[in-house]
Scaffold this active site. Structure first.
Site, PDB file in Angstrom:
ATOM      1  N   ARG A  51      38.627  40.467  42.742  1.00  0.00           N
ATOM      2  CA  ARG A  51      40.021  40.741  43.089  1.00  0.00           C
ATOM      3  C   ARG A  51      40.926  39.743  42.380  1.00  0.00           C
ATOM      4  O   ARG A  51      40.508  38.637  42.030  1.00  0.00           O
ATOM      5  CB  ARG A  51      40.231  40.633  44.607  1.00  0.00           C
ATOM      6  CG  ARG A  51      39.361  41.573  45.432  1.00  0.00           C
ATOM      7  CD  ARG A  51      39.553  41.310  46.917  1.00  0.00           C
ATOM      8  NE  ARG A  51      38.770  42.203  47.762  1.00  0.00           N
ATOM      9  CZ  ARG A  51      37.548  41.935  48.221  1.00  0.00           C
ATOM     10  NH1 ARG A  51      36.968  40.776  47.922  1.00  0.00           N
ATOM     11  NH2 ARG A  51      36.912  42.809  48.987  1.00  0.00           N
ATOM     12  N   HIS A  65      43.476  45.636  40.071  1.00  0.00           N
ATOM     13  CA  HIS A  65      42.641  46.400  40.989  1.00  0.00           C
ATOM     14  C   HIS A  65      42.040  47.610  40.288  1.00  0.00           C
ATOM     15  O   HIS A  65      40.925  48.042  40.616  1.00  0.00           O
ATOM     16  CB  HIS A  65      43.436  46.828  42.227  1.00  0.00           C
ATOM     17  CG  HIS A  65      42.607  46.877  43.467  1.00  0.00           C
ATOM     18  ND1 HIS A  65      42.043  45.749  44.043  1.00  0.00           N
ATOM     19  CD2 HIS A  65      42.199  47.914  44.249  1.00  0.00           C
ATOM     20  CE1 HIS A  65      41.349  46.085  45.115  1.00  0.00           C
ATOM     21  NE2 HIS A  65      41.424  47.398  45.250  1.00  0.00           N
ATOM     22  N   ARG A  73      39.032  46.452  38.656  1.00  0.00           N
ATOM     23  CA  ARG A  73      37.958  46.343  39.649  1.00  0.00           C
ATOM     24  C   ARG A  73      37.323  47.718  39.884  1.00  0.00           C
ATOM     25  O   ARG A  73      36.089  47.841  39.922  1.00  0.00           O
ATOM     26  CB  ARG A  73      38.547  45.781  40.944  1.00  0.00           C
ATOM     27  CG  ARG A  73      37.602  45.647  42.128  1.00  0.00           C
ATOM     28  CD  ARG A  73      38.348  44.924  43.241  1.00  0.00           C
ATOM     29  NE  ARG A  73      37.716  45.023  44.536  1.00  0.00           N
ATOM     30  CZ  ARG A  73      36.727  44.211  44.955  1.00  0.00           C
ATOM     31  NH1 ARG A  73      36.250  43.291  44.157  1.00  0.00           N
ATOM     32  NH2 ARG A  73      36.229  44.340  46.168  1.00  0.00           N
ATOM     33  N   HIS A 107      32.383  43.911  49.300  1.00  0.00           N
ATOM     34  CA  HIS A 107      32.814  44.832  50.350  1.00  0.00           C
ATOM     35  C   HIS A 107      32.073  44.522  51.646  1.00  0.00           C
ATOM     36  O   HIS A 107      30.855  44.328  51.640  1.00  0.00           O
ATOM     37  CB  HIS A 107      32.520  46.281  49.947  1.00  0.00           C
ATOM     38  CG  HIS A 107      33.445  46.799  48.885  1.00  0.00           C
ATOM     39  ND1 HIS A 107      33.111  47.835  48.040  1.00  0.00           N
ATOM     40  CD2 HIS A 107      34.712  46.419  48.536  1.00  0.00           C
ATOM     41  CE1 HIS A 107      34.117  48.072  47.221  1.00  0.00           C
ATOM     42  NE2 HIS A 107      35.092  47.235  47.500  1.00  0.00           N
ATOM     43  N   TYR A 161      33.366  55.069  45.269  1.00  0.00           N
ATOM     44  CA  TYR A 161      33.158  55.148  43.828  1.00  0.00           C
ATOM     45  C   TYR A 161      32.141  56.220  43.443  1.00  0.00           C
ATOM     46  O   TYR A 161      32.133  56.678  42.304  1.00  0.00           O
ATOM     47  CB  TYR A 161      32.708  53.786  43.284  1.00  0.00           C
ATOM     48  CG  TYR A 161      33.735  52.712  43.499  1.00  0.00           C
ATOM     49  CD1 TYR A 161      34.933  52.721  42.795  1.00  0.00           C
ATOM     50  CD2 TYR A 161      33.541  51.715  44.451  1.00  0.00           C
ATOM     51  CE1 TYR A 161      35.892  51.747  43.006  1.00  0.00           C
ATOM     52  CE2 TYR A 161      34.504  50.738  44.664  1.00  0.00           C
ATOM     53  CZ  TYR A 161      35.675  50.761  43.939  1.00  0.00           C
ATOM     54  OH  TYR A 161      36.626  49.816  44.164  1.00  0.00           O
TER      55      TYR A 161
END
Length: 323
Positions: A174, A269, A272, A295, A304
């Protein structure tokens, strides 16, 4: 002509609303804020968001002298959310504010401010989960090559920007995690980073040779040129020698990706998301990607898989003779 982006209906600045709350409600907000920061260990950004939502809720409860947290029941919660919906709050915003209200009522019940906790009776609107916008692998490669060419002249800022881009794409960290890195968080021999994520959770993230080379050039040739006595241990520095600011990182990413023909407009982001998607498309298992991204739950990482499935379907439709 520059376009302005609509952010939905504006609500009053929560600080001005907070200042007008009756004393009992103001004390409750103060106690809740201390709880979030000290006991829950949430980031300053998250604390501000929760507090802003709770201030809005308590302002809805009433501002008269008789206003009391004990009057907060499920009907008040529903009325507040209904008012938010009426003012144009999105489904995801309503879901976030519901979560903030539940966290507050649970804390207020444990603190003796509420006789019962009405939070569990409050239904949460389901979020419309949108597929993240990501780069194609060739677009990511083009952005990295252009950044590397810019760094070849040895300009300290160009060296820094190239190292940040490579590290963001290589690790999927991040933007706040990148800005929080110190020089000692980099293990050159093992090519891993020590990252402090949400909730002060620590994880170790590997990175590849391109990021290693870019990082090495920045630390050896770029960083000393920007470093000052006040720089401390920060890995990435701004032009004035202080720790890099997230806004600067976002600008760097937007400019780098914006120079790639046909690439979507993404920020850190989006990098990411791209890193996670390309890892999965390359054969990484979901649990490993969860660990790399930090996460807390696997359900977040599972988003994803929809991206990769959509890509597979597109490839199938484009290439299969009977698609």
């Amino acid at each position: 002509m520059a376009r302005t982006r609509s952010t939905g209906p504006r609500r009053p600045d929560f600080r001005s609303v907070r200042a007008k709350l009756p004393e009992p409600l103001a004390r409750a907000v103060d106690g809740f804020e201390r709880y979030l920061a000290a006991e829950r260990g949430l980031s300053g950004h998250t604390v501000r968001g929760y507090v802003a939502d709770v201030v809005s809720l308590l302002d809805h409860l009433g501002t008269g002298e008789a206003a009391d947290v004990a009057a907060l029941d499920v009907s008040v919660l529903r009325e507040w959310l209904s008012a938010q919906h009426g003012h144009g709050a999105s489904r995801s915003t309503l879901a976030r504010r519901t979560a903030a209200a539940r966290t507050f009522t649970a804390w207020a019940f444990r603190s003796g401010l509420l006789p019962v906790d009405p939070g569990p009776r409050l239904a949460s609107p389901s979020k419309q989960r949108k597929l993240p916008v990501v780069l194609r692998e060739e677009q990511a490669g083009e952005a990295m090559r252009a950044s590397a060419l810019g760094a070849e002249q040895g300009d300290p800022v160009a060296l820094r920007d190239h190292a940040m881009l490579e590290l963001l794409y290589a690790t999927g960290v991040r933007v706040a995690e990148l800005c929080g890195l110190d020089v000692d968080d980099v293990d050159d021999e093992r090519r891993v980073l020590r990252v402090i994520g949400k909730g002060d959770r620590e994880r170790v993230v590997p990175f590849g040779l391109p990021a290693d080379r870019a990082l090495g050039r920045w630390v050896s040739a770029g960083r000393p040129a920007l470093s000052k006595e006040s720089s401390g241990a920060a890995l990435f520095l701004g032009v004035r020698g202080g720790r890099i600011d997230p806004r600067t990182v976002r600008r760097v990413v937007h400019e780098a990706i914006g120079a790639v023909s046909g690439a979507p407009d993404i920020g850190p982001h989006g990098m990411r998301h791209s890193a996670a998607t390309h890892l999965l498309e390359g054969g990484a298992d979901l649990r490993s990607v969860q660990e790399l991204l930090g996460h807390a739950t696997l359900s977040t990482t599972q988003l994803y898989t929809h991206v990769t499935v959509e890509r597979l379907k597109a490839i199938h439709d484009r290439t299969h003779p009977r698609s």
